[in-house]
Design a protein around this motif. Structure first.
Motif, short mmCIF file in Angstrom:
data_model
loop_
_atom_site.label_atom_id
_atom_site.label_comp_id
_atom_site.label_asym_id
_atom_site.label_seq_id
_atom_site.Cartn_x
_atom_site.Cartn_y
_atom_site.Cartn_z
N GLY A 144 0.80 -1.22 0.00
CA GLY A 144 0.00 0.00 0.00
C GLY A 144 0.82 1.27 0.00
N GLU A 145 2.14 1.16 -0.03
CA GLU A 145 2.99 2.36 -0.03
C GLU A 145 2.79 3.12 -1.34
OE1 GLU A 145 7.72 3.61 -0.12
OE2 GLU A 145 7.14 1.57 0.47
N LEU A 146 2.45 4.37 -1.23
CA LEU A 146 2.16 5.18 -2.40
C LEU A 146 3.41 5.47 -3.22
CD1 LEU A 146 0.06 6.91 -3.98
CD2 LEU A 146 0.70 8.81 -2.47
N ILE A 147 3.29 5.30 -4.52
CA ILE A 147 4.39 5.65 -5.42
C ILE A 147 4.14 7.04 -6.02
CG2 ILE A 147 5.63 5.03 -7.52
CD1 ILE A 147 4.80 2.12 -7.01
N GLU A 148 2.97 7.17 -6.66
CA GLU A 148 2.65 8.45 -7.29
C GLU A 148 1.16 8.53 -7.62
OE1 GLU A 148 5.14 10.96 -10.40
OE2 GLU A 148 3.87 9.52 -11.49
N ILE A 149 0.63 9.74 -7.59
CA ILE A 149 -0.73 10.01 -8.05
C ILE A 149 -0.63 11.01 -9.21
CG2 ILE A 149 -2.99 10.97 -7.48
CD1 ILE A 149 -2.49 10.22 -4.58
N THR A 150 -1.27 10.67 -10.31
CA THR A 150 -1.31 11.58 -11.45
C THR A 150 -2.75 12.01 -11.68
OG1 THR A 150 0.59 10.48 -12.50
CG2 THR A 150 -0.79 11.88 -13.90
N ASN A 151 -2.98 13.32 -11.62
CA ASN A 151 -4.32 13.87 -11.85
C ASN A 151 -4.35 14.56 -13.21
OD1 ASN A 151 -5.41 13.24 -9.20
ND2 ASN A 151 -4.08 14.86 -8.41
N ASP A 152 -5.15 14.01 -14.12
CA ASP A 152 -5.30 14.59 -15.45
C ASP A 152 -6.67 15.26 -15.54
OD1 ASP A 152 -2.82 13.76 -16.75
OD2 ASP A 152 -3.58 11.73 -16.52
N PHE A 153 -6.67 16.59 -15.51
CA PHE A 153 -7.91 17.35 -15.63
C PHE A 153 -8.19 17.63 -17.10
CE2 PHE A 153 -6.48 18.34 -11.34
CZ PHE A 153 -7.65 18.30 -10.60
N HIS A 154 -9.38 17.23 -17.56
CA HIS A 154 -9.81 17.50 -18.94
C HIS A 154 -10.98 18.48 -18.87
CE1 HIS A 154 -7.34 14.09 -20.24
NE2 HIS A 154 -7.86 13.42 -19.22
N LEU A 155 -10.75 19.69 -19.36
CA LEU A 155 -11.73 20.76 -19.20
C LEU A 155 -12.16 21.34 -20.55
CD1 LEU A 155 -9.93 22.75 -16.34
CD2 LEU A 155 -11.63 20.92 -16.09
N PRO A 156 -13.41 21.76 -20.67
CA PRO A 156 -13.83 22.51 -21.87
C PRO A 156 -13.09 23.85 -21.94
CG PRO A 156 -15.74 21.64 -20.68
CD PRO A 156 -14.55 21.45 -19.78
N ASP A 157 -13.04 24.44 -23.11
CA ASP A 157 -12.35 25.72 -23.28
C ASP A 157 -13.00 26.84 -22.46
OD1 ASP A 157 -10.36 24.80 -25.00
OD2 ASP A 157 -11.67 25.01 -26.75
N SER A 158 -14.29 26.69 -22.17
CA SER A 158 -15.01 27.73 -21.44
C SER A 158 -14.64 27.78 -19.95
CB SER A 158 -16.52 27.51 -21.57
OG SER A 158 -16.90 26.25 -21.05
N TRP A 159 -13.98 26.74 -19.45
CA TRP A 159 -13.61 26.71 -18.03
C TRP A 159 -12.41 27.61 -17.77
CZ3 TRP A 159 -14.56 22.94 -13.76
CH2 TRP A 159 -15.80 22.31 -13.90
#
Length: 230
Positions: A144-159
């Motif tokens: 359970g030891e964490l290696i890495e978290i990758t957060n990929d945000f996909h947003l519309p152009d209006s955001w």
């Protein structure tokens, strides 16, 4: 189990070595010493190189709502940490409470141009290769030891991607120009009414709601641009 082997091998080595009078006792003490050394080596490899473990990757996707309740613009908030690092505050559609990304062992990516706002969370951690290694190293609790978290945000152009301080500044500016914005909104709607085809009451009500939202979005984006430039 590895720690028990380590302890037992030390005790057995000490007992057989000290009291060894026969060749088989000497041989047994050597075996116990080898087990002790081997246990040390395996524990070291487990701690330093994750021997007996495998990398596990899990991916979860969540849909996003705006992180702010400001009308007319959808926002993803972030809080700067130092000069380059940031934590993001996002609102999942399935969760009433806002969520903040982790600060450590985390990589965040922002990509705009999507049809809808989503977040792909990729979590990598260490787990035992099989039940044997779990039995051998389980007491060390390395799973359970964490290696890495990758957060990929996909947003519309209006955001808009806005810092916490910038959203506070936007709220202040909007409050200061509240009366002015109401007047401009009325003028904007009147101009739209003049340029539109005749409508019945229901159509007119729907159109006014749409024009009001358009005006709010336009003004919020303009004020955000000014706030970001400061």
């Amino acid at each position: 189990m590895i720690i028990f082997l380590l302890i037992l091998s030390v005790i057995a080595f000490a007992a057989t070595f000290v009291f060894a009078k026969k060749s088989w006792q000497t041989g047994l003490s050597i075996v116990c010493g080898c087990i002790f050394v081997g246990s040390i080596v395996l524990m070291t490899l487990n701690f330093t190189n994750h021997f007996g473990m495998k990398k596990v990757t899990e991916i979860a996707t969540v849909e996003l709502d705006s992180s702010s309740d400001i009308q007319g613009v959808d926002i993803l908030l972030y809080q700067p940490l130092g000069e380059e690092e940031k934590v993001y505050v996002y609102q999942a559609t399935t969760n009433k409470d806002a969520t903040t990304t982790e600060a450590e062992h985390t990589v965040n990516h922002i990509e705009q141009g999507s049809d809808k706002a989503t977040l792909d969370i990729t979590t990598s951690y260490w787990d035992y290769k099989d039940s044997f290694y779990q039995l051998l190293f389980g007491i060390t609790k390395g799973d359970g030891e964490l290696i890495e978290i990758t957060n990929d945000f996909h947003l519309p152009d209006s955001w808009e991607v806005v810092s916490v301080d910038q959203i506070k500044a936007l709220q202040t500016v909007a409050k200061e120009h509240e009366a002015e914005l109401e007047t401009e909104a009325g003028q904007y709607i009147q101009e739209k009414m003049k340029a539109s085809q005749p409508m019945d009451e229901a159509q007119q009500k729907k159109a006014i709601q749409q024009w009001t939202a358009e005006f709010q979005a336009q003004k919020m984006h303009e004020m955000l641009a000014e706030v970001k430039d400061k």
